[in-house]
Motif scaffolding. Structure first.
Motif, PDB file in Angstrom:
ATOM      1  N   ILE A   1      28.229  42.281 -19.101  1.00 29.76           N
ATOM      2  CA  ILE A   1      28.587  43.506 -18.363  1.00 29.76           C
ATOM      3  C   ILE A   1      27.945  43.459 -16.995  1.00 29.76           C
ATOM      4  O   ILE A   1      28.115  44.343 -16.180  1.00 29.76           O
ATOM      5  CB  ILE A   1      28.089  44.772 -19.090  1.00 29.76           C
ATOM      6  CG1 ILE A   1      28.617  44.838 -20.510  1.00 29.76           C
ATOM      7  CG2 ILE A   1      28.551  46.020 -18.386  1.00 29.76           C
ATOM      8  CD1 ILE A   1      28.477  46.201 -21.120  1.00 29.76           C
TER       9      ILE A   1
ATOM     10  N   PHE B   1      28.734  38.938 -23.998  1.00 25.99           N
ATOM     11  CA  PHE B   1      29.407  39.974 -23.227  1.00 25.99           C
ATOM     12  C   PHE B   1      28.612  40.224 -21.960  1.00 25.99           C
ATOM     13  O   PHE B   1      27.557  40.844 -21.981  1.00 25.99           O
ATOM     14  CB  PHE B   1      29.513  41.260 -24.058  1.00 25.99           C
ATOM     15  CG  PHE B   1      30.595  42.176 -23.576  1.00 25.99           C
ATOM     16  CD1 PHE B   1      30.929  42.272 -22.241  1.00 25.99           C
ATOM     17  CD2 PHE B   1      31.299  42.965 -24.478  1.00 25.99           C
ATOM     18  CE1 PHE B   1      31.931  43.115 -21.797  1.00 25.99           C
ATOM     19  CE2 PHE B   1      32.305  43.815 -24.049  1.00 25.99           C
ATOM     20  CZ  PHE B   1      32.615  43.894 -22.715  1.00 25.99           C
TER      21      PHE B   1
ATOM     22  N   VAL C   1      24.102  42.702 -23.450  1.00 23.26           N
ATOM     23  CA  VAL C   1      24.785  43.878 -22.913  1.00 23.26           C
ATOM     24  C   VAL C   1      23.778  44.819 -22.268  1.00 23.26           C
ATOM     25  O   VAL C   1      23.960  45.299 -21.148  1.00 23.26           O
ATOM     26  CB  VAL C   1      25.573  44.613 -24.028  1.00 23.26           C
ATOM     27  CG1 VAL C   1      25.971  46.007 -23.585  1.00 23.26           C
ATOM     28  CG2 VAL C   1      26.805  43.819 -24.403  1.00 23.26           C
ATOM     29  N   VAL C   2      22.672  45.049 -22.980  1.00 27.65           N
ATOM     30  CA  VAL C   2      21.684  45.989 -22.467  1.00 27.65           C
ATOM     31  C   VAL C   2      20.957  45.411 -21.261  1.00 27.65           C
ATOM     32  O   VAL C   2      20.804  46.085 -20.238  1.00 27.65           O
ATOM     33  CB  VAL C   2      20.684  46.359 -23.575  1.00 27.65           C
ATOM     34  CG1 VAL C   2      19.666  47.346 -23.049  1.00 27.65           C
ATOM     35  CG2 VAL C   2      21.415  46.919 -24.781  1.00 27.65           C
ATOM     36  N   THR C   3      20.547  44.147 -21.358  1.00 28.15           N
ATOM     37  CA  THR C   3      19.793  43.581 -20.238  1.00 28.15           C
ATOM     38  C   THR C   3      20.660  43.499 -18.977  1.00 28.15           C
ATOM     39  O   THR C   3      20.179  43.764 -17.877  1.00 28.15           O
ATOM     40  CB  THR C   3      19.250  42.177 -20.580  1.00 28.15           C
ATOM     41  OG1 THR C   3      20.307  41.393 -21.132  1.00 28.15           O
ATOM     42  CG2 THR C   3      18.122  42.253 -21.583  1.00 28.15           C
TER      43      THR C   3
ATOM     44  N   ILE D   1      23.164  45.480 -18.194  1.00 27.84           N
ATOM     45  CA  ILE D   1      23.322  46.841 -17.654  1.00 27.84           C
ATOM     46  C   ILE D   1      22.107  47.205 -16.810  1.00 27.84           C
ATOM     47  O   ILE D   1      22.228  47.722 -15.692  1.00 27.84           O
ATOM     48  CB  ILE D   1      23.486  47.883 -18.788  1.00 27.84           C
ATOM     49  CG1 ILE D   1      24.853  47.761 -19.446  1.00 27.84           C
ATOM     50  CG2 ILE D   1      23.307  49.304 -18.246  1.00 27.84           C
ATOM     51  CD1 ILE D   1      25.043  48.694 -20.637  1.00 27.84           C
ATOM     52  N   MET D   2      20.921  46.925 -17.353  1.00 34.09           N
ATOM     53  CA  MET D   2      19.690  47.263 -16.629  1.00 34.09           C
ATOM     54  C   MET D   2      19.658  46.545 -15.276  1.00 34.09           C
ATOM     55  O   MET D   2      19.314  47.126 -14.257  1.00 34.09           O
ATOM     56  CB  MET D   2      18.457  46.868 -17.451  1.00 34.09           C
ATOM     57  CG  MET D   2      18.329  47.586 -18.789  1.00 34.09           C
ATOM     58  SD  MET D   2      18.264  49.368 -18.628  1.00 34.09           S
ATOM     59  CE  MET D   2      19.413  49.881 -19.893  1.00 34.09           C
ATOM     60  N   LEU D   3      20.056  45.266 -15.281  1.00 35.76           N
ATOM     61  CA  LEU D   3      20.007  44.499 -14.035  1.00 35.76           C
ATOM     62  C   LEU D   3      21.074  44.965 -13.043  1.00 35.76           C
ATOM     63  O   LEU D   3      20.888  44.835 -11.829  1.00 35.76           O
ATOM     64  CB  LEU D   3      20.139  43.006 -14.329  1.00 35.76           C
ATOM     65  CG  LEU D   3      18.832  42.396 -14.859  1.00 35.76           C
ATOM     66  CD1 LEU D   3      19.066  41.029 -15.462  1.00 35.76           C
ATOM     67  CD2 LEU D   3      17.803  42.295 -13.728  1.00 35.76           C
TER      68      LEU D   3
ATOM     69  N   TYR E   1      21.724  48.065 -12.458  1.00 31.15           N
ATOM     70  CA  TYR E   1      21.110  49.172 -11.729  1.00 31.15           C
ATOM     71  C   TYR E   1      19.967  48.694 -10.843  1.00 31.15           C
ATOM     72  O   TYR E   1      19.756  49.240  -9.754  1.00 31.15           O
ATOM     73  CB  TYR E   1      20.665  50.268 -12.698  1.00 31.15           C
ATOM     74  CG  TYR E   1      21.831  51.162 -13.040  1.00 31.15           C
ATOM     75  CD1 TYR E   1      22.216  52.166 -12.157  1.00 31.15           C
ATOM     76  CD2 TYR E   1      22.580  50.969 -14.186  1.00 31.15           C
ATOM     77  CE1 TYR E   1      23.304  52.965 -12.421  1.00 31.15           C
ATOM     78  CE2 TYR E   1      23.673  51.765 -14.461  1.00 31.15           C
ATOM     79  CZ  TYR E   1      24.035  52.759 -13.576  1.00 31.15           C
ATOM     80  OH  TYR E   1      25.117  53.546 -13.829  1.00 31.15           O
ATOM     81  N   VAL E   2      19.242  47.675 -11.296  1.00 28.98           N
ATOM     82  CA  VAL E   2      18.184  47.133 -10.437  1.00 28.98           C
ATOM     83  C   VAL E   2      18.815  46.626  -9.135  1.00 28.98           C
ATOM     84  O   VAL E   2      18.327  46.912  -8.041  1.00 28.98           O
ATOM     85  CB  VAL E   2      17.409  46.006 -11.151  1.00 28.98           C
ATOM     86  CG1 VAL E   2      16.418  45.357 -10.195  1.00 28.98           C
ATOM     87  CG2 VAL E   2      16.667  46.550 -12.367  1.00 28.98           C
TER      88      VAL E   2
ATOM     89  N   HIS F   1      19.588  41.766 -26.520  1.00 32.91           N
ATOM     90  CA  HIS F   1      21.031  41.891 -26.384  1.00 32.91           C
ATOM     91  C   HIS F   1      21.460  41.842 -24.919  1.00 32.91           C
ATOM     92  O   HIS F   1      20.990  42.638 -24.101  1.00 32.91           O
ATOM     93  CB  HIS F   1      21.491  43.200 -27.014  1.00 32.91           C
ATOM     94  CG  HIS F   1      22.945  43.187 -27.368  1.00 32.91           C
ATOM     95  ND1 HIS F   1      23.915  42.858 -26.459  1.00 32.91           N
ATOM     96  CD2 HIS F   1      23.581  43.428 -28.524  1.00 32.91           C
ATOM     97  CE1 HIS F   1      25.097  42.920 -27.050  1.00 32.91           C
ATOM     98  NE2 HIS F   1      24.914  43.262 -28.311  1.00 32.91           N
TER      99      HIS F   1
END
Lengths: 316, 404
Positions: free
Chosen positions: B99, B97, B158-160, B162-164, B166-167, B156
């Motif tokens: 995102i 996934f 999805v989490v990584t 999402i973080m990228l 915002y970076v 996961h």
């Protein structure tokens, strides 16, 4: 040398740490909600949207009733209702919880702006008067302690609430039957079901709690720290809270430590006139740190086993 | 299973109907709920939707809007959506996934701007391929990080991603608000890219040439559209006509079975993410090279990569579906502006509709109505619901090595 001196000077001010704790508390509430939801096995990336909804409705209520307590309650309910949508879609309809979470966040952004437009036209939402904000409360005597008094005991009422909730959530999750049930449902729902635990009830409760906490955080942001609602005012804080959940390895106190680290970044950002680091680069910090944690540099961060998997009883 | 008699339609027709039923039903559901929301808050849903229709497709314009111009605007909106949609749909096939199409899109836009500004004097035959390649590369790197983390230690995606996202978002703010790419004496805008870095428009920017009653310069449809269509073809061929595509689908179906078949699961995950990021990065580069020509504060609130998730899901991960869904969302975005102007309904209603479509397609609300054509049991995978099948694969995220 002067740069390091400046940093030392800033770190020695009580105000920096007071702001750090305030920023951390704002992140802690949705993070605690995220911990509860994910411990029960429902992935929650929707804290951002729940916060935003709470922020909007608390401002609407405060402008109408001039009562911050009632307004905060409205924000809490709004956050809870948003969470209820996530719960129904992902538990009842067994939808993908990530898609549902994304949808909640998009829905909240769209709905709040749409309603601003319907309720207030093209004008500003308006400002809540100083008297109608969630108050800062100095704890008598304790607030006189040098340094610590300023940091710990001259805070907003919601900061105290968040710290109490931190302890409560920790105790409930790890010291009560309810907590055991929540964790059992998140690790092995079939086994929990066999043992007579109602998986659905636990998961609904956990997800709605995450919305309630996030809604309170939204109210704190809108009618505590700020005094109005602006488009997308949460600005990624719900996602930072998500980062804190993972950073803290799905534990309340772990998440709190993460929130403090991220909050310190925020507080330094607010003191940017003294420390000359680009505020935008500082804003990346929570996300980069979480990536570092996920990369296994600080030990593995492993979610609850059934996190993200809809529960379907076998006899259905 | 399967003992229940279906409606008496030819099999091929039934499959087509079944394929369209879920997405179409989701869109209809969203429009009905959206209409209720407008009505409840004291607006006129018909007026709102006719504004959308006019702005999106140039039909039923009440205030003398130029239909050709509206259609041109819609095309401009959906061009990057096609490529970003591919960037989400391809990993879906591998059970991933993504995102992070938003972050990859922004990374591509940054790379394109950076190269286009720093080497602005180069001639187009050199500079144009360079900025597009830069965008592709930046997007691939931005998606490659989560790919590697997923394949090696099971972080996961999805989490990584999402973080990228915002970076990337903060990186843009850093670059153009007082940072190295800011236009001298400007605020929140980068310097414009060189003339050689710009994708040509279909129509000349010549105001003496009148087309459909307006000077040709106002139609901003650009050759990026051709690149987007080509990208869609590459996606379809890659997925269905190459061994890599077979490996991607095999990994998406079952990592264990893929491993037994001799497919390297980690390698496939990394390659899938790299290709996916390349598509999203190309979308970002084309948005700069084709239409915007510089980074602006508009990119702080960009949603292309999130729209792409809706595009990929609504399009059921197929090339034709992605094209149709891109057109829908492009039309909605273009229509939102006209709706706000003509009907006084905030264009953010479009986001509400988009969220409702996502809810509906993910939850498959239609199931509850128990129509024979899509009244399948939730536990039974059915060929008529590829999105649902993709989703269940995507939900089982970590590779099996990490599960103990």
């Amino acid at each position: 040398v002067t740069f390091l001196g400046d940093i030392a000077h800033v770190l020695a001010t009580a105000d920096l740490w007071r702001l750090t704790l305030e920023a951390a508390a704002l992140l802690l509430l949705p993070a605690l909600g995220g911990v509860i939801s994910e411990r029960s096995g429902v992935v929650n990336i929707a804290m951002e949207g729940m916060m935003l909804t709470g922020a909007f409705f608390s401002v609407v209520a405060d402008l109408a009733w001039h009562n911050p307590w009632a307004a905060a309650l409205v924000g809490i309910i709004a956050g809870g209702l948003m969470a209820l949508i996530h719960a129904v879609v992902s538990i009842r309809f067994r939808a993908d919880q990530i898609v549902s979470g994304i949808a909640i966040n998009i829905f909240a952004t769209g709905l709040t702006v749409f309603l601003v437009n319907r309720l207030y036209g093209l004008a500003d939402v308006g400002h809540v008067g100083q008297a109608n904000l969630l108050p800062y409360i100095n704890i008598p005597l304790l607030d006189q302690i040098p340094f610590l008094g300023r940091v710990l005991f001259q805070q907003n009422v919601v900061v105290y609430a968040a710290l109490i909730l931190l302890v409560v959530v920790h105790l409930v999750l790890f010291r009560t039957r309810l907590g055991l049930r929540i964790r059992a449902v998140g690790e092995h729902p079939q086994a929990a079901d066999t043992a007579g635990i109602n998986v659905y009830v636990i998961r609904y409760g956990a997800v709605i709690t995450s919305g309630v906490f996030s809604g309170l955080a939204g109210a704190f942001l809108a009618i505590g720290i700020s005094n109005t609602f602006v488009h997308d005012m949460t600005d990624g804080r719900g996602y930072i809270a998500l980062a804190a959940v993972i950073f803290g390895k799905w534990t309340p106190f772990g998440a709190f430590v993460a929130c403090l680290i991220f909050g310190l970044g925020q507080a330094i950002y607010d003191n940017n006139s003294i420390i000359h680091v680009s505020q935008y680069l500082l804003s990346m910090l929570p996300y980069v740190l979480t990536l570092v944690v996920l990369a296994g540099v600080v030990g593995r961060s492993i979610p609850p086993a059934a996190d993200g998997i809809p529960y379907a009883p076998e006899n259905e | 299973m399967g003992s229940r008699p279906g409606p008496r339609l030819p099999r091929a027709l039934r499959r087509v109907a079944g394929g369209f039923a879920v997405p179409l039903g989701s869109v209809i559901f969203a429009f009905i709920v959206g209409a209720l929301l407008v009505a409840v808050t004291g607006g006129d849903p018909f007026q709102a939707y006719s504004g959308l229709l006019c702005g999106g497709l140039g039909i039923a314009c009440a205030n003398g809007e130029n239909s050709a111009l509206q259609i041109s605007t819609t095309i401009v909106y959906f061009t990057p959506l096609i490529m970003a949609g591919v960037a989400v749909a391809l990993p879906f096939r591998a059970g991933l996934f993504n995102i992070g199409a938003e972050g990859q899109f922004l990374a591509g836009a940054v790379a394109c701007t950076f190269i286009g500004v720093k080497f602005s004097n180069l001639p187009a035959p050199i500079l144009l391929p360079l900025v597009l390649l830069g965008g592709i590369l930046a997007g691939a790197i931005w998606a490659g990080i989560p790919g590697v983390l997923k394949a090696t230690i099971g972080a996961h995606e999805v989490v990584t991603t999402i973080m990228l996202n915002y970076v990337a978002q903060w990186l843009i703010r850093y670059l153009i608000v007082g940072g190295p790419l800011q236009l001298p004496h400007g605020f929140s805008v980068s310097s414009p890219i060189g003339a050689g870095a710009r994708l040509p428009s279909f129509l000349p920017n010549d105001n003496s040439l009148i087309i459909f009653g307006l000077p040709a310069g106002v139609y901003r449809v650009h050759t990026g559209l051709l690149i987007a269509i080509a990208a869609l073809a590459v996606f379809a061929i890659l997925l269905w006509r190459t061994s890599l595509g077979y490996e991607i689908r095999a990994v998406g179906q079952s990592q264990r079975a893929a491993r037994y078949a001799g497919i390297s699961v980690p390698r496939t995950i990394i390659v899938t993410m790299l290709i996916s990021g390349a598509f999203a990065g190309l979308a970002g580069a084309i948005q700069i090279a084709g239409i915007d020509h510089n980074l602006t504060d508009k990119y702080f609130n960009d949603t292309t990569g999130f729209d792409a998730i809706a595009v990929a899901l609504l399009g059921l991960g197929s090339a034709v579906g992605i094209l149709l869904a891109s057109i829908l969302f492009g039309a909605l975005h273009a229509g939102g502006a006209v709706m706000q102007q003509d009907a006084g309904i905030s264009s953010s209603l479009v986001q509400v509709l988009q969220a409702l479509i996502l809810f509906s397609i993910a939850a498959n609300f239609l199931r509850v109505l128990r129509f024979p054509a899509f009244g399948r049991r939730p536990s039974a995978p059915s060929p008529t619901a590829p999105a649902a099948a993709l989703m269940t694969e995507a939900a089982k995220a970590p590779p099996e090595e990490t599960q103990t």
